[in-house]
Structure formats: C-alpha cells, structure tokens
Design an enzyme around this catalytic site. Sequence first.
Site: not given
Lengths: 256, 393
Positions: A46, A57
């Site tokens: 990914e 994140d």
Amino acid sequence: MNRINKLFQEKPSNILSIYYTAGFPELGDTLLIAEELERAGADMLEIGFPYSDPVADGPVIQASSKQALEKGMDLKTLFNQLKDLRSRINIPILLMGYVNPMLQFGVENFCKACAEVGVDGCIVPDLPMAEYEEHYQEIFKQYNLSNIFLVTPQTSEERIRKIDELSTGFVYLISSSATTGKNLQVSQNTEDYFARIAGMKLKNPTMIGFGINNKATFDKACQFANGAIIGTAFVKVLSEDKSATAIQKFMKSISE
Amino acid sequence: MNYFVNEKGYYGDFGGAYIPEMLYPNVEELRQNYLKIINDESFKKEFHQLLKDYVGRPSPLYLAKRLSAKYNANIFLKREDLNHTGAHKINNTIGQILLAERLGKKRIIAETGAGQHGVATATVCALRGLECVVYMGEIDIERQAPNVARMKMLGAKVVPATSGSKTLKDATNEAMRDWVNNPVDTHYIIGSVVGPHPYPDMVAIFQSIISEETKKQLKEQTGSDQPDYVLACVGGGSNAMGMFYHFINDENVKLVAVEAAGQGVSSGHSAATTALGKEGVLHGSRSILMQTEDGQVVEPFSVSAGLDYPGIGPQHAHLFKTGRGKYVSITDDESLQAGLLCTQLEGIIPAIESAHALAYLEKMTFTGHENVVVCLSGRGDKDMDTYMKYFGL
C-alpha cells in the site's frame, strides 16, 4: 480478475501487506522500496500518497507525509514514478490517501492513471461509502480498480454487510478505533470483534491493520483474517535506515 | 432555491460527511438525534434559560448614532460582545453541552484558534462538571497566553497541536484524531459551522438565536424586521451564519460576509477563502478551501486569529456560489483602523474579527435611509496587545 483477487485465491492465509509513504524518505525512493519489499517477501503493498491533513494517522505517518510533501511528492509525480511499475514489480499495489488530493486530480483521471500504470486498488479512508456508491463506483468498475473500505469494532453488522457488498478485493479490519501507530492490544473484546467478523462469512477476504508492528501481532491477526497490514512500524524503519539490509531485516523479523 | 441542508446533509454541492469509518458511529449518532434533541421541549427550556440567565441574552441591538452619522445610514450593532465570555461562541457551546449530556457523553473535546471557542467550551464544561480537553496550535498557545490561562483556570486540559503549521487547522486535526481514539464516551464540540454533517447545521441552529433576536429588536426599533443589509465576518463562519440564518429566505435583505484578506488578497498572506479557494474537502465536508493544485491545504494568514482558517462552512460556500450572499474581504490594516474608529466613536472596543465587518462599511455607499445590522461578534479585550502594537499606544 485483478492481482488482488488473484493473490487471495492463491494464498488464502498469512498475507503480509506493507504500507509506506510515497516519496519518503527521498522523493525518488518510491519504486526502489517497492522492489526491496517484494524481494523480501511482501505479498502486497500500500503506497501512501501524502496529504497535508491526515486525520486518521498518528505522528509517524504524519511526519512521513509532511516530509514527502516537502520533497515535492504529489499525485502527478507519483504516477510518473509508477510508469514502469509493472516491468519491475509483480505483487498487487494499492494507493492509499485522503480524498481531497484525489478530487483535485479528478476521480476519473485518478482511476485512469491507476489502470495505466498497473495499480490494482485504493484505500481512501475519508471517502464515505454513500458518496462512493453514488458518484464513483461506476468509474472504479470501469477501470477494474478495487476500492477498499474500513471496518472498526464499532461498525454495525448491517453496515459491514453493506461494505462487503460494495467492496472488491478485501475488507480492511481496523484492530481498534484508533489512529495509525498504536500497539495492538489483543484483549478479549478485540478477539470477540475479530471472531464476530470471521463468523459473518463475508464474501470478501479480510485483512487486519492498525497496530500490527511485529511477528507476535502479525501472527495473532492472521488467526482471524487472511492476513495483516503493517504501516507505521515499517515507516519507522525507513526513517532510520532505508537500505536493502534494513528492509530485509525488518521483513525477516515478521516472517521468521 | 433551498439554502438549508437537505436530507443527505448537503447544501447544493457542499456539505456531506467525509469522515473515516472510525468517526462514523459518533457522527451518525449525532445525525440521528440532533434534531430530535434540539426540538425537545425540555431541551429548549433549559437552553433558553441558560442563554438568558447565564449568557445574558438577549444581547442588545444598539443603534450606533455616531457611526450612523459617519456612514449616512442607520447602523445597528448586534452586541454579541456583551455575552458571557465575550463573544458569540458561547451560544453554540451551551447548546452542544446540553446535547452531549443527553447523548450520555462524559468527556468533551474541542479545537481552538484564538482561544475564544476553547474558553467558551471550558466554561460550559465547568458549568456542567464534564471533563474538558482543548486542542490548540503550539504557536497559538504562545500568541494567546491569557486565554490559555483562562481555560486552565476553568479546569480544562490544553493540549498543544504540534503537527503541521501548529495553528487552528492542526488543532482541528488533533481534535478529530482524539475522537477517532475515543469513540464511545467523547463528544467533540466543533466551534464553527464546519465539519461533517450534521455539525454545520447544528452549530447554525444554535447560533441562529442572533438573527432571531435581531428580527424582533428591529421590528420594535424600526417597525420592520427586514433590514437592508446584514454584515458579519467569516472565518469558518459561525457568527455570520447565526446573523444570516433567519434572513436567508428574506431575499430583499442583502447578506454581506466579510473575510480576512490578511496583508492583501494577492499577497500570499491572506485568509480570503472565497477569493483564493477552490472546491474540495476539508475537516469532513465538501466546501471551498485554500489549497494547492495538488489538493494540499494552504496555510491562511490574518492578523485576527479567529479568521485564520483555510476554509468556510459548506452553507457559506452554497450562499456564495448561488450568489445569495456577497463575499468580500478586508485587510489587516483596514480592520484595525475600523476597530479604532468604532472605539473612538462609540466607546466599544471590538474584537479584530468583528472589526473586519465594521471595516466594510467604508466601502459601501448609502443614501441615509438604509438600515444596516453589523454583527459585533466579540469584544476586543483579547486583542489589546495587537491594537497597542499597531497604534503604538
């Protein structure tokens, strides 16, 4: 059938997928790292396209995105770098990032560029299911691109069914509701959640991500899903040492 | 034309809920319950009681005679600066804390730029005895020390946002990350008409008390509840949406939204979102935002920390795109001069945010008969340092 579907058909368990940020630590590293990872045994990759405001994140991936942006990474550059992807890499590749850069690039242009360079799917955490279904599903289908949705411990069964129906490729199980980079704590609750999903017999394979950072957590996750995804722990390695040796050492620590 | 939110959470092309799955249960819980709760009689009673006895509402609508003489129009100031904590922000935090209680939430998080929304949130958390965590950019913490002290005294934990540019946008990111990590017991009190649906609508409803009162007060004072113009400053746009709300469907009332041009729209140091922005997604909704060609969010600039935001709420984007509202901008210099003028003509020191709205009066021409309402969204105490430096006081 795209490379993702083929992978799950050929290898139904212990799939190791690695996330890293494009253009990190250096702008030109994107494909070099992919090659090293494939050589070291990664089943799927990914590649994150960076965004200025990555709300899902934690600090490590935030910092890598910031650095990549400062080095000049953007979607145009990334697709340029990926031009000879398929002469160098065989494993499935997904792009992962946030919706705004994709919207500015144009969703159709984005899907077309993915198809042209041989990207197999994408993960866009802030592209909601309803919006995808209404506006973008047809475009993704046209370019044979898998779109991967996330499921959390709080996602209702009804919604998981809907996600499974819309997904092509796999369903991404988030180990706990958290930003990236926390350690997986496999409590009874987590096990119950994984077991609950496994019991639903989804039509898509499942991958577990968020908090997978070593052999123990990887193996644990693989008991409940077709494989697991490691992101932050690998980005941390890259930020210290991006050499082939360091990448191989990390991959060995997971698989041996 | 429908200027309000539709059943899908959109205002024309804008709005929606572009959120990661981790936030879906929280936002969905809100979406399913907010109207039911807000329209419940016990909620309404408690909300209005607190607005009256605790906030000090209704806030006066004051005919500013000397400003009126200067501009050759009837200039009315809606005195949100007289609210408890010094700005309109408290209208929203009172509403949201009552809502959070009814959803059974035990912990409150918020983002803040200048600290006004942080103070308003810390205030209602002290009032109701709930845990409060406020995210604030590291740079803003340095710039706004008195508000940081107020929040701490009120019992809130102030957490510095150290990512990105370390200002409001990043504080908002950190608050959203906190919510991702605390999906069950926490309510996020967003301070403006931004964020995923239903936030823009919910915050607008809580702030709509501003225009609801204004209509009544205008009717009493002028015989008509329809002014010719309504002016308000826009960062994310909550005081403006509150000021516009009950006038939006009165198409003869002209709505003027004043953005911060910073050092000038083309200077590279500006927060004039409609002039510089493009359509995109930020903080969970589709709107207009300042961004690069690649979709990276651009850091805005304004002397006023409350207008220093790279986007506007989706309803504003819709009012802008449909032409229902006129979106203009005012520079740092123009706003500071307008702040001084209001102080010297009316004895009211406005927040620099509100001074942007006042400054636009300079650019309008009147014939002596127009009724003009300006939302004086906050008081200038917090801005004394900036005023003193600028004017060498």
